[in-house]
Design a protein around this motif. Structure first.
Motif, PDB file in Angstrom:
ATOM      1  N   UNK A 112      -1.480 -43.044   1.726  1.00 51.31           N
ATOM      2  CA  UNK A 112      -1.355 -44.159   0.784  1.00 51.31           C
ATOM      3  C   UNK A 112      -2.540 -44.240  -0.171  1.00 51.31           C
ATOM      4  N   UNK A 113      -3.674 -43.696   0.231  1.00 52.34           N
ATOM      5  CA  UNK A 113      -4.794 -43.606  -0.697  1.00 52.34           C
ATOM      6  C   UNK A 113      -4.447 -42.721  -1.880  1.00 52.34           C
ATOM      7  N   UNK A 116      -1.439 -53.710  -5.714  1.00 53.90           N
ATOM      8  CA  UNK A 116      -2.534 -54.454  -6.344  1.00 53.90           C
ATOM      9  C   UNK A 116      -3.045 -53.781  -7.614  1.00 53.90           C
ATOM     10  N   UNK A 117      -2.690 -52.531  -7.842  1.00 54.23           N
ATOM     11  CA  UNK A 117      -3.136 -51.810  -9.029  1.00 54.23           C
ATOM     12  C   UNK A 117      -2.378 -52.274 -10.269  1.00 54.23           C
ATOM     13  N   UNK A 119     -12.537 -53.717  -0.752  1.00 52.95           N
ATOM     14  CA  UNK A 119     -13.233 -53.403  -2.005  1.00 52.95           C
ATOM     15  C   UNK A 119     -12.255 -52.904  -3.061  1.00 52.95           C
ATOM     16  N   UNK A 120     -11.303 -52.081  -2.634  1.00 54.11           N
ATOM     17  CA  UNK A 120     -10.303 -51.528  -3.558  1.00 54.11           C
ATOM     18  C   UNK A 120      -9.437 -52.640  -4.131  1.00 54.11           C
ATOM     19  N   UNK A 126      -7.828 -56.531  -8.442  1.00 54.05           N
ATOM     20  CA  UNK A 126      -7.296 -57.888  -8.485  1.00 54.05           C
ATOM     21  C   UNK A 126      -8.442 -58.885  -8.285  1.00 54.05           C
ATOM     22  N   UNK A 127      -9.311 -58.998  -9.299  1.00 59.56           N
ATOM     23  CA  UNK A 127     -10.513 -59.831  -9.176  1.00 59.56           C
ATOM     24  C   UNK A 127     -10.200 -61.318  -9.006  1.00 59.56           C
ATOM     25  N   UNK A 128      -9.008 -61.756  -9.433  1.00 60.59           N
ATOM     26  CA  UNK A 128      -8.645 -63.168  -9.291  1.00 60.59           C
ATOM     27  C   UNK A 128      -8.309 -63.538  -7.849  1.00 60.59           C
TER      28      UNK A 128
END
Length: 339
Positions: A140-141, A174-175, A249-250, A255-257
């Motif tokens: 998945x990475x 999330x990307x 962290x990823x 998704x900083x919000x």
């Protein structure tokens, strides 16, 4: 009747010869197929045309002839005007990722992304219909890295989740520039899990010795057959915590919000709850969103298809059958829930 016996023997020999020749040819073909690099086929379907065909069929059944005739005339005029136009409108490229524990759909996704990025610009959009409950970390990475390519190319990326995007599936989701979720879609499970049985006591009970030689203190931490130590367990847990830290962290990067500390507990949330937690941006299904886009842009569904060999089809069929039997057995005899 002696000639009948002789004729039967002749037929048996002829049949045996044909079978042997067939097996030799099949073996040679199989060896060549293995040595030859398999290439797939990229199929592209314009969803605007697909929807139009369905709409026209319904119109012919429902509308009166005068109304139908007027509608067809208007539609032809719009199509002619669009053909004469030199401007290129917005294009939407739809990709599908149906993930299993090994992220097998990665083989198709990487080719689809490569092909679409050769053409897509920042005025276009890529929509990924994502379904996955997660799986192997490394698989998945790499799958997530394919979507990172889209973000880095500056092409808007919309991820649609109709059922589930959990764990590694959410790592991919999330990307997205935007995440759209169905009301009861499952999102989250930002955590890491590992489990294994240990047969060491069973082996000792039957006087079976198990030896494993390693070079490097932590080449093996927990094993199936060896006697596990507390030090090995601590190192294994440390590795899991490290993977979890990288996972958090990823997610925080793209998704900083999102309050990562609040959601990175391994819990899951349904669609409406996920929007409240900022795991998703909007409640809608992929069907709703794509139908809306069909009226605003040229929408193309892209599939990269690999031709499967006979042995692959047979093994896949057996695997699916076993999975269904196990699921039926478990659901019948054990009152458990499955995500």
């Amino acid at each position: 009747m002696e000639w009948v016996a002789e004729y039967t023997m002749f037929l048996a020999k002829a049949f045996t010869f044909v079978v042997v020749v067939f097996l030799i040819v099949a073996l040679v073909a199989s060896i060549k197929a293995r040595n030859k690099r398999e290439e797939g086929t990229l199929t592209v379907v314009r969803l605007n045309d697909q929807l139009l065909r369905m709409t026209e069929k319904l119109e012919h059944s429902v509308l009166s002839k005068p109304v139908l005739k007027s509608l067809i005339k208007s539609r032809k005029a719009k199509a002619k005007a669009r053909e004469k136009s030199t401007e290129t409108g917005k294009r939407v490229f739809v990709l599908n990722f149906d993930g299993d524990i090994k992220a097998s759909a990665l083989d198709h996704l990487r080719h689809e992304v490569t092909a679409v990025l050769e053409l897509a610009t920042d005025k276009d959009e890529i929509v990924v219909k994502l379904e996955s409950g997660g799986g192997m970390v490394h698989a998945y990475g790499l799958a997530a890295s394919q979507l990172v390519r889209i973000r880095e190319a500056g092409v808007p990326l919309t991820v649609c989740i109709d059922k589930v995007a959990a764990s590694g599936g959410y790592m991919m989701a999330c990307i997205g520039t935007r995440i759209l979720a169905a009301p009861f879609a499952i999102l989250g499970s930002i955590g890491v899990v590992a489990q294994m049985p240990n047969f060491n006591r069973l082996l000792k009970k039957h006087d079976v010795d198990y030896e494993m030689l390693t070079a490097g203190e932590y080449k093996r931490t927990l094993t199936l057959f060896g006697e596990n130590t507390e030090k090995g367990r601590e190192k294994f847990q440390e590795d899991l915590e490290n993977i979890h830290r990288l996972f958090k962290s990823f997610v925080g990067q793209y998704r900083p919000q999102l309050d990562v500390a609040a959601v990175a507990t391994g819990e899951i949330w349904f669609g409406n709850e996920a929007v409240e937690m900022a795991l998703a941006d909007e409640i809608t299904t992929s069907d709703q969103y794509i139908s809306r886009m069909v009226h605003e842009a040229d929408v193309f569904e892209v599939h990269y298809v690999l031709r499967k060999r006979l042995q692959d089809k047979l093994s896949a069929g057996v695997s699916v059958t076993i999975d269904r039997l196990l699921l039926t057995w478990i659901s019948r005899f054990h009152n458990q829930r499955f995500w």
